[in-house]
Enzyme design. Structure first.
Site, PDB file in Angstrom:
ATOM      1  CG  MET A  76      -1.833  -1.083   1.174  1.00  0.00           C
ATOM      2  SD  MET A  76      -3.116  -1.456   2.683  1.00  0.00           S
ATOM      3  CE  MET A  76      -3.972   0.340   2.666  1.00  0.00           C
ATOM      4  CG  HIS A  77       0.774   3.290   2.452  1.00  0.00           C
ATOM      5  ND1 HIS A  77      -0.604   3.502   2.710  1.00  0.00           N
ATOM      6  CD2 HIS A  77       1.046   2.470   3.387  1.00  0.00           C
ATOM      7  CE1 HIS A  77      -1.047   2.952   3.747  1.00  0.00           C
ATOM      8  NE2 HIS A  77      -0.089   2.223   4.106  1.00  0.00           N
ATOM      9  CG  ASP A 233      -0.290  -5.297   1.572  1.00  0.00           C
ATOM     10  OD1 ASP A 233      -0.791  -4.507   2.195  1.00  0.00           O
ATOM     11  OD2 ASP A 233       0.976  -5.273   1.738  1.00  0.00           O
TER      12      ASP A 233
END
Length: 478
Positions: A76-77, A233
């Site tokens: 992520m991110h 995830d």
């Protein structure tokens, strides 16, 4: 047959499954680049090359022509920046990059209510402050941005040619209004982001495109196969465990670590840096403590000693626990519960007699201690859970899971194939998206193969107290 593709930090993992049993799996390794202190980047084209390599390996044992739908999962991110021609503008800035610390402070000052809107206070791992850093330090790049994608969605673009993401991955950008599950124009405006750059939103089981002819030629997949949005995830790992219903939780032991508790309402708790995010399934949210280092310190020490991660754990188990130094595992700062991008890792209490086994024990115990801190940050939220399931590569170690159970006081359960969690969750979302599995069935919990019940271990709580005291003593140092 369904494919789950998980774009991790250290590897791409692909599994082929019927939604229950894994028939084939493959991984392709990735590397992280750090051009300056605190930087963490990857080339998105390396994700695509690794995906193609893993798919080719799958095809050797299970024909890709049997695949009927694909689900995506990923770290992520990360900020993937594309121009108007959909060409990459720079390497992706990853979740464990800390360069945008000043921008986080500016964002919180500009929008004091951001913790309630976005589910957590600004930290440099999130995507929005990364865009502020790019605007400030790379204005020529910022001026050419037409699209911002997350890592798994770049692979989606390569597969189906569409610009789309799911709400769980969007949640980790700070741009999502968690309560309404839609992009926040206020947060976008405050973070040097044109809201038109952001992809369309979908729930994880929604079909967002079909494999293109070009992607089929590159991968061996059949053109026209539907691809669902998937999830970040953490959320796809939850789907693999049936943690889509309120009151279910798990821990994830990958490069990063998570403590995740599902719920049916939005409950922000920004003061403790507990993330309150939209789930990848409709009308669900979750709370999560996110530890930047997870099981990564074990792999780091393995690299320094020239041994495998498994050998680090074996040495740790054999060490004399009464002569173990203290290790702070913050190789890339920390998010939950400290919100401290500046703290770094280190050993304390080394003696002339300290050997490799003692170093290994200190590092493995420190991973467990981060979960003790995470459990404490949840307060009463976690006390009613019957158990925490375990997924991720680190869950292969019974010794580590028992340490976590002992130090947190939580019962831990491990399923067979627990290291394939996010990829399995993505595949289950794909099955749901083509009507082969009802949405309600995503809440089915797999059978627990191994249980780890809390037990008292001599000296462990004393070492936890020393670990916490060491952080407090060092946190003011840059």
């Amino acid at each position: 047959m369904y494919l789950g593709i998980d774009i991790g930090t250290s590897a791409v993992k692909v599994i082929c499954t019927d939604g229950t049993e894994i028939f084939a799996s493959a991984t392709a390794d990735l590397t992280v680049q750090s051009r300056h202190s605190g930087w963490s980047e990857q080339d998105p084209q390396a994700w695509w090359a690794a995906t193609c390599a893993a798919l080719a390996e799958i095809d050797e044992t299970r024909s890709l022509s049997d695949v009927t739908a694909i689900g995506l999962s990923g770290q992520m991110h990360g900020a993937v920046l594309l121009d108007a021609q959909r060409d990459l503008l720079r390497p992706a800035i990853l979740w464990n990059d800390s360069r945008s610390t000043k921008d986080c402070a500016r964002l919180q000052e500009a929008l004091p209510e951001i913790g309630t809107i976005s589910g957590v206070l600004p930290l440099p791992g999130f995507t929005a402050p990364k865009l502020m850093w790019v605007a400030r330090q790379e204005p020529e790049v910022h001026g050419r941005i037409a699209t911002v994608l997350l890592p798994k969605d770049y692979i989606g673009l390569c597969l189906h040619g569409e610009i789309a993401t799911d709400r769980s991955d969007a949640a980790g950008t700070l741009w999502l209004d968690q309560a309404t599950r839609d992009w926040s124009s206020m947060v976008a405006a405050a973070s040097a982001t044109d809201i038109s750059w952001l992809p369309r939103l979908a729930d994880g089981h929604e079909v967002v495109g079909q494999v293109t002819a070009a992607a089929a030629a590159k991968t061996g997949l059949t053109a026209g196969i539907p691809v669902v949005a998937g999830g970040g995830d953490a959320a796809t790992g939850a789907v693999s465990l049936g943690a889509t219903e309120s009151g279910r939780g798990f821990i994830s032991l990958g490069t990063s670590g998570q403590l995740f508790v599902a719920g049916d309402a939005y409950h922000p708790n920004p003061a403790k840096f507990v993330h309150a995010f939209a789930h990848t399934v409709p009308d669900r949210w979750y709370q999560m403590a996110a530890m930047l280092n997870g099981a990564r310190p074990i792999a780091w020490l393995a690299g320094q000693l020239g041994i495998s991660a498994g050998e680090v754990v074996d040495l740790a188990e054999a060490a004399d626990a009464t002569r173990v130094p203290t290790f702070l595992p913050y190789l890339t700062g920390e998010r939950s519960p400290h919100g401290d991008p500046h703290i770094r890792a280190g050993f304390f209490g080394l003696e002339d007699s300290t050997d490799r086994a003692a170093l290994c024990r200190a590092v493995v115990e420190a991973v467990a201690f981060t979960f003790a801190d995470a459990v404490d940050s949840f307060g009463d939220t976690i006390t009613g859970l019957p158990y925490l399931a375990a997924i991720g590569g680190g869950s292969k170690s019974p010794f580590l899971l028992q340490l976590i159970a002992n130090v947190t006081g939580q019962r831990i359960g491990r399923t067979a194939g627990s290291d394939a969690g996010p990829a399995m969750g993505a595949a289950r979302l794909a099955a749901c998206g083509v009507g082969a599995m009802p949405l309600a069935d995503l809440g089915q919990q797999p059978v627990i193969a191994d249980w780890f019940d809390p037990a008292k271990t001599a000296g462990l709580n004393d070492r936890l107290s020393r670990y916490r005291a060491l952080y407090t003593a060092l946190k003011t140092l840059d």
